[in-house]
Design a protein around this motif. Structure first.
Motif, mmCIF file in Angstrom:
data_model
loop_
_atom_site.group_PDB
_atom_site.id
_atom_site.type_symbol
_atom_site.label_atom_id
_atom_site.label_comp_id
_atom_site.label_asym_id
_atom_site.label_seq_id
_atom_site.Cartn_x
_atom_site.Cartn_y
_atom_site.Cartn_z
ATOM 1 N N GLN A 269 0.843 -1.199 0.000
ATOM 2 C CA GLN A 269 0.000 0.000 0.000
ATOM 3 C C GLN A 269 0.876 1.246 0.000
ATOM 4 O OE1 GLN A 269 -2.455 0.214 3.494
ATOM 5 N NE2 GLN A 269 -3.831 1.768 2.678
ATOM 6 N N ARG A 270 0.366 2.306 -0.602
ATOM 7 C CA ARG A 270 0.966 3.632 -0.508
ATOM 8 C C ARG A 270 -0.102 4.603 -0.026
ATOM 9 N NH1 ARG A 270 4.786 4.541 -5.844
ATOM 10 N NH2 ARG A 270 4.864 6.658 -4.962
ATOM 11 N N ILE A 271 0.226 5.357 1.015
ATOM 12 C CA ILE A 271 -0.708 6.332 1.583
ATOM 13 C C ILE A 271 -0.154 7.724 1.321
ATOM 14 C CG2 ILE A 271 -1.780 7.203 3.697
ATOM 15 C CD1 ILE A 271 -1.565 4.363 4.845
ATOM 16 N N ALA A 272 -0.881 8.510 0.550
ATOM 17 C CA ALA A 272 -0.487 9.898 0.301
ATOM 18 C C ALA A 272 -0.942 10.761 1.472
ATOM 19 C CB ALA A 272 -1.109 10.394 -0.997
ATOM 20 N N LEU A 273 -0.004 11.468 2.098
ATOM 21 C CA LEU A 273 -0.330 12.315 3.240
ATOM 22 C C LEU A 273 -0.910 13.645 2.774
ATOM 23 C CD1 LEU A 273 2.829 11.716 5.459
ATOM 24 C CD2 LEU A 273 0.594 10.596 5.622
ATOM 25 N N ARG A 274 -1.858 14.153 3.530
ATOM 26 C CA ARG A 274 -2.444 15.451 3.199
ATOM 27 C C ARG A 274 -1.427 16.567 3.361
ATOM 28 N NH1 ARG A 274 -7.650 18.137 6.179
ATOM 29 N NH2 ARG A 274 -6.052 18.656 7.713
ATOM 30 N N ASP A 275 -0.575 16.443 4.390
ATOM 31 C CA ASP A 275 0.491 17.401 4.645
ATOM 32 C C ASP A 275 1.781 16.634 4.899
ATOM 33 O OD1 ASP A 275 -1.143 19.881 4.711
ATOM 34 O OD2 ASP A 275 -2.047 18.919 6.466
ATOM 35 N N PRO A 276 2.944 17.217 4.578
ATOM 36 C CA PRO A 276 4.217 16.538 4.864
ATOM 37 C C PRO A 276 4.355 16.251 6.358
ATOM 38 C CG PRO A 276 4.556 18.405 3.403
ATOM 39 C CD PRO A 276 3.145 18.503 3.885
ATOM 40 N N ALA A 277 5.122 15.225 6.689
ATOM 41 C CA ALA A 277 5.302 14.813 8.076
ATOM 42 C C ALA A 277 6.752 14.444 8.328
ATOM 43 C CB ALA A 277 4.396 13.631 8.412
ATOM 44 N N THR A 278 7.201 14.668 9.561
ATOM 45 C CA THR A 278 8.529 14.227 9.983
ATOM 46 C C THR A 278 8.465 13.050 10.946
ATOM 47 O OG1 THR A 278 8.457 16.031 11.609
ATOM 48 C CG2 THR A 278 9.769 16.390 9.619
ATOM 49 N N SER A 279 7.283 12.770 11.506
ATOM 50 C CA SER A 279 7.134 11.667 12.455
ATOM 51 C C SER A 279 5.820 10.946 12.217
ATOM 52 C CB SER A 279 7.170 12.171 13.901
ATOM 53 O OG SER A 279 8.391 12.817 14.187
ATOM 54 N N LEU A 290 -3.028 5.807 11.845
ATOM 55 C CA LEU A 290 -1.730 6.368 11.469
ATOM 56 C C LEU A 290 -1.714 7.809 11.954
ATOM 57 C CD1 LEU A 290 0.927 6.798 9.845
ATOM 58 C CD2 LEU A 290 -0.498 7.104 7.804
ATOM 59 N N ILE A 291 -0.799 8.118 12.852
ATOM 60 C CA ILE A 291 -0.650 9.465 13.396
ATOM 61 C C ILE A 291 0.571 10.098 12.729
ATOM 62 C CG2 ILE A 291 -0.564 10.862 15.484
ATOM 63 C CD1 ILE A 291 -2.930 8.925 15.376
ATOM 64 N N ALA A 292 0.418 11.306 12.218
ATOM 65 C CA ALA A 292 1.519 11.972 11.519
ATOM 66 C C ALA A 292 1.617 13.416 11.975
ATOM 67 C CB ALA A 292 1.308 11.911 10.002
ATOM 68 N N MET A 293 2.843 13.939 12.045
ATOM 69 C CA MET A 293 3.040 15.336 12.427
ATOM 70 C C MET A 293 4.320 15.854 11.795
ATOM 71 S SD MET A 293 4.723 15.292 16.161
ATOM 72 C CE MET A 293 5.629 16.712 15.609
ATOM 73 N N LEU A 294 4.363 17.172 11.623
ATOM 74 C CA LEU A 294 5.523 17.873 11.086
ATOM 75 C C LEU A 294 6.080 18.772 12.176
ATOM 76 C CD1 LEU A 294 7.302 18.686 8.596
ATOM 77 C CD2 LEU A 294 5.642 20.517 8.182
ATOM 78 N N ILE A 295 7.348 18.590 12.523
ATOM 79 C CA ILE A 295 7.935 19.404 13.584
ATOM 80 C C ILE A 295 7.857 20.883 13.190
ATOM 81 C CG2 ILE A 295 10.283 19.217 12.642
ATOM 82 C CD1 ILE A 295 11.274 19.165 15.573
#
Length: 327
Positions: A269-279, A290-295
């Motif tokens: 699978q490939r999941i395209a993120l709505r916004d870039p993430a670092t973690s 799936l939890i994602a965040m950008l510092i």
């Protein structure tokens, strides 16, 4: 000296270079903060932990001032930033192991049962702490793994060095491993996955495998970010934060999360993120998130780890949050 601070109100210090709470050398401190600890002057420090001191801090309130908590030279890893693998607790919950770089490298062992510093051992050329059953491991600059066994008092009983299992000159491993029990996964700068089984006294180095196909490499894809791997044990899925970039972009934010079947080592699978993430982080539920965040951005983005659909945004988490952890 034992120190206990329970703060539900305000502890404040004003003026340049001020410190609200100063934990002196030799002290063992427990700080529970549900209020506000504030040092508002230039270079103010909310909590200062001096060399040779140990502090356990539970913060459900606010710490204002500089980095909030500063580990002074001689304790912890000043100047490098805190990571999930600079400290850990042995599997029996008895000993806390703390990696020090000042710049000499060593590990402090804290006896959690008796609330004392049990030992400190020098570990030249080896970094991080990978805790296990009354032992810890460290990744070394020559491509080997250092294993240190502890006795019942927390002193070093013996140590052993493995043969090299990766080439740090050709493709070094990152310092951002993923852990599930005694299974660990490291990614390399070149997007190779190196699994380790650390359940026994002698570590097992399982075959390395690539996150990339030849077509992926031609398009410039590679792993990157601050916390770039996640795992869901129940489904046997590994998640990797990916971006397109050249060499030395291993800390760049990811735009996609790629999902792999650990049994076949194939991308599913490939999941395209709505916004870039670092973690990224994967929750352990039957229907994982799936939890994602950008510092630097005070938001957490929540996706279904199964479908990849974006579900919601959680705001106001703070601007310099770097790591995510399950509880």
């Amino acid at each position: 000296t034992n120190l206990t601070v329970n703060n539900a109100g305000l502890i404040a210090a004003n003026g340049n270079f001020s410190t609200a709470i100063d934990v002196n050398a030799g002290a063992l401190a427990t700080i529970n903060n549900s209020g506000t600890i504030s040092a508002t002057g230039t270079f103010g420090i909310g909590i200062l932990v001096q060399p040779g001191a140990i502090a356990g801090i539970v913060n459900t309130g606010t710490i204002i001032g500089g980095t909030g908590v500063l580990l002074a030279s001689g304790t912890g890893t000043p100047g490098t930033g805190s990571t999930l693998i600079n400290s850990g607790i042995t599997n029996d919950q008895r000993f806390l192991v703390l990696y020090n770089m000042t710049p000499a490298q060593s590990v402090s062992v804290v006896d959690l049962a008796n609330r004392r510093l049990a030992s400190e051992g020098i570990t030249p050329g080896c970094a991080m702490t990978l805790p296990g059953e009354r032992r810890f491991r460290m990744l070394c600059a020559d491509g080997t793994l250092l294993s240190v066994e502890l006795d019942d008092e927390g002193r070093e009983a013996r140590r052993a060095r493995s043969a090299p299992f990766f080439d740090p000159r050709k493709d070094p491993l990152t310092e951002k491993p993923l852990r599930s029990g005694d299974q660990w996964w490291f990614s390399s700068f070149g997007s190779m996955i190196q699994p380790l089984d650390l359940s026994a006294e002698v570590p097992r180095f399982l075959p390395a495998w690539s996150l990339l196909t030849d077509a992926d490499r031609a398009e410039g894809w590679r792993v990157g970010g601050i916390q770039h791997l996640g795992v869901h044990d129940k489904s046997g899925r590994l998640y990797a934060l990916m971006h397109q970039g050249g060499p030395d972009t291993h800390k760049d934010p990811g735009t996609e999360v790629w999902v792999y079947d650990l049994a076949t080592r194939k991308r599913v699978q490939r999941i395209a993120l709505r916004d870039p993430a670092t973690s990224i982080l994967i929750t352990p539920a039957d229907e994982p998130l799936l939890i994602a965040m950008l510092i630097g951005v005070p938001n957490v983005e929540v996706y279904s780890a199964t479908t990849g659909q974006h579900q919601r945004t959680i705001g106001e988490i703070g601007h310099t949050v770097a790591f995510l952890q399950n509880y």
